[in-house]
Design an enzyme around this catalytic site. Structure first.
Site, PDB file in Angstrom:
ATOM      1  N   ASN A 123     -16.578  23.272  -3.818  1.00  0.00           N
ATOM      2  CA  ASN A 123     -17.923  23.699  -3.475  1.00  0.00           C
ATOM      3  C   ASN A 123     -17.859  24.837  -2.465  1.00  0.00           C
ATOM      4  O   ASN A 123     -17.072  24.784  -1.526  1.00  0.00           O
ATOM      5  CB  ASN A 123     -18.721  22.530  -2.884  1.00  0.00           C
ATOM      6  CG  ASN A 123     -18.810  21.356  -3.840  1.00  0.00           C
ATOM      7  OD1 ASN A 123     -18.916  21.542  -5.047  1.00  0.00           O
ATOM      8  ND2 ASN A 123     -18.757  20.143  -3.307  1.00  0.00           N
ATOM      9  N   HIS A 155     -11.322  23.291   0.128  1.00  0.00           N
ATOM     10  CA  HIS A 155     -10.694  22.099  -0.430  1.00  0.00           C
ATOM     11  C   HIS A 155     -11.089  21.969  -1.891  1.00  0.00           C
ATOM     12  O   HIS A 155     -12.190  22.354  -2.291  1.00  0.00           O
ATOM     13  CB  HIS A 155     -11.093  20.835   0.343  1.00  0.00           C
ATOM     14  CG  HIS A 155     -12.576  20.681   0.516  1.00  0.00           C
ATOM     15  ND1 HIS A 155     -13.276  21.379   1.473  1.00  0.00           N
ATOM     16  CD2 HIS A 155     -13.483  19.921  -0.148  1.00  0.00           C
ATOM     17  CE1 HIS A 155     -14.552  21.043   1.405  1.00  0.00           C
ATOM     18  NE2 HIS A 155     -14.715  20.167   0.420  1.00  0.00           N
ATOM     19  N   PHE A 156     -10.172  21.453  -2.653  1.00  0.00           N
ATOM     20  CA  PHE A 156     -10.431  21.172  -4.071  1.00  0.00           C
ATOM     21  C   PHE A 156     -10.476  19.665  -4.246  1.00  0.00           C
ATOM     22  O   PHE A 156      -9.562  18.954  -3.820  1.00  0.00           O
ATOM     23  CB  PHE A 156      -9.340  21.803  -4.947  1.00  0.00           C
ATOM     24  CG  PHE A 156      -9.429  23.307  -4.991  1.00  0.00           C
ATOM     25  CD1 PHE A 156      -8.941  24.080  -3.941  1.00  0.00           C
ATOM     26  CD2 PHE A 156     -10.027  23.951  -6.058  1.00  0.00           C
ATOM     27  CE1 PHE A 156      -9.047  25.469  -3.964  1.00  0.00           C
ATOM     28  CE2 PHE A 156     -10.137  25.339  -6.096  1.00  0.00           C
ATOM     29  CZ  PHE A 156      -9.639  26.092  -5.044  1.00  0.00           C
TER      30      PHE A 156
HETATM   31  P1  AMP Z   1     -17.593  18.914   0.337  1.00  0.00           P
HETATM   32  O1  AMP Z   1     -18.950  18.255   0.390  1.00  0.00           O
HETATM   33  O2  AMP Z   1     -17.269  19.536  -0.984  1.00  0.00           O
HETATM   34  O3  AMP Z   1     -17.416  19.887   1.496  1.00  0.00           O
HETATM   35  O4  AMP Z   1     -16.549  17.742   0.498  1.00  0.00           O
HETATM   36  C1  AMP Z   1     -16.079  17.288   1.733  1.00  0.00           C
HETATM   37  C2  AMP Z   1     -15.353  16.006   1.481  1.00  0.00           C
HETATM   38  O5  AMP Z   1     -14.541  15.726   2.601  1.00  0.00           O
HETATM   39  C3  AMP Z   1     -16.268  14.793   1.274  1.00  0.00           C
HETATM   40  O6  AMP Z   1     -16.013  14.213   0.000  1.00  0.00           O
HETATM   41  C4  AMP Z   1     -15.881  13.865   2.419  1.00  0.00           C
HETATM   42  O7  AMP Z   1     -15.909  12.500   2.054  1.00  0.00           O
HETATM   43  C5  AMP Z   1     -14.483  14.328   2.755  1.00  0.00           C
HETATM   44  N1  AMP Z   1     -14.030  14.095   4.119  1.00  0.00           N
HETATM   45  C6  AMP Z   1     -14.667  14.420   5.271  1.00  0.00           C
HETATM   46  N2  AMP Z   1     -13.925  14.055   6.339  1.00  0.00           N
HETATM   47  C7  AMP Z   1     -12.791  13.481   5.850  1.00  0.00           C
HETATM   48  C8  AMP Z   1     -11.615  12.914   6.462  1.00  0.00           C
HETATM   49  N3  AMP Z   1     -11.478  12.837   7.789  1.00  0.00           N
HETATM   50  N4  AMP Z   1     -10.651  12.435   5.638  1.00  0.00           N
HETATM   51  C9  AMP Z   1     -10.792  12.480   4.296  1.00  0.00           C
HETATM   52  N5  AMP Z   1     -11.860  13.033   3.673  1.00  0.00           N
HETATM   53  C10 AMP Z   1     -12.851  13.527   4.437  1.00  0.00           C
END
Ligand code: AMP
Ligand code: ZN
Length: 133
Positions: free
Chosen positions: A84, A97-98
């Site tokens: 995203n 991130h993917f």
């Molecule tokens: P996005 O909404 O595409 O930016 O996805 C961010 C993702 O990061 C979400 O699915 C969250 O659940 C995940 N996330 C946020 N903080 C952490 C963390 N500390 N460890 C693992 N995943 C995380």
């Protein structure tokens, strides 16, 4: 320093499933399906558009290896690989991130709808403008 930089630096713990000197893959803290994984470069870029292309290539190669590995362990019926960019597209962490998301059936935790919008129409001029030259 952003939360994913801290994870890449091991200042915040994560459930890592792959790591090398350039990238890290770890299980999402709020998984939508079993095996929901995030793959990040250790270097900070805000989104995939800014990210160094060689790193994106490496992330893609590791994604393919994870797909094969997860297929043998989790036996999903398919996968989504998506990233995203910006809040409008659902980005909440601004370190590229993917998401690699194993899919089990249409009622699993990911709802991805491509609703046809009838109001979207193109003139010939608009299509010409969209062609990458
Ligand atoms: P996005 O909404 O595409 O930016 O996805 C961010 C993702 O990061 C979400 O699915 C969250 O659940 C995940 N996330 C946020 N903080 C952490 C963390 N500390 N460890 C693992 N995943 C995380
Ligand atoms: Zn970062």
């Amino acid at each position: 320093m952003c939360v994913f930089c801290k994870i890449a630096n091991h200042e915040i713990p994560s459930k890592a499933v792959y790591e090398d000197d350039q990238i890290l893959a770890f299980l999402d803290i709020s998984p939508v399906t079993k095996g929901h994984t995030l793959i990040i470069p250790k270097q900070h870029f805000d989104n995939f558009s800014d990210c160094d292309s060689e790193l994106v290539k490496h992330i893609h190669e590791v994604s393919k290896d994870l797909v094969k590995h997860y297929q043998s362990i989790l036996n999903p019926k398919g996968f989504n690989l998506l990233s995203n960019m910006n809040t409008a597209a659902g980005q909440s962490v601004f370190h590229v991130h993917f998401h690699l998301i194993p899919r089990y059936d249409e009622n699993d935790g990911l709802v991805l709808l491509f609703n046809h919008d009838d109001s979207v129409q193109y003139t010939k001029e608009e299509i010409n403008q969209l062609i990458l030259k």
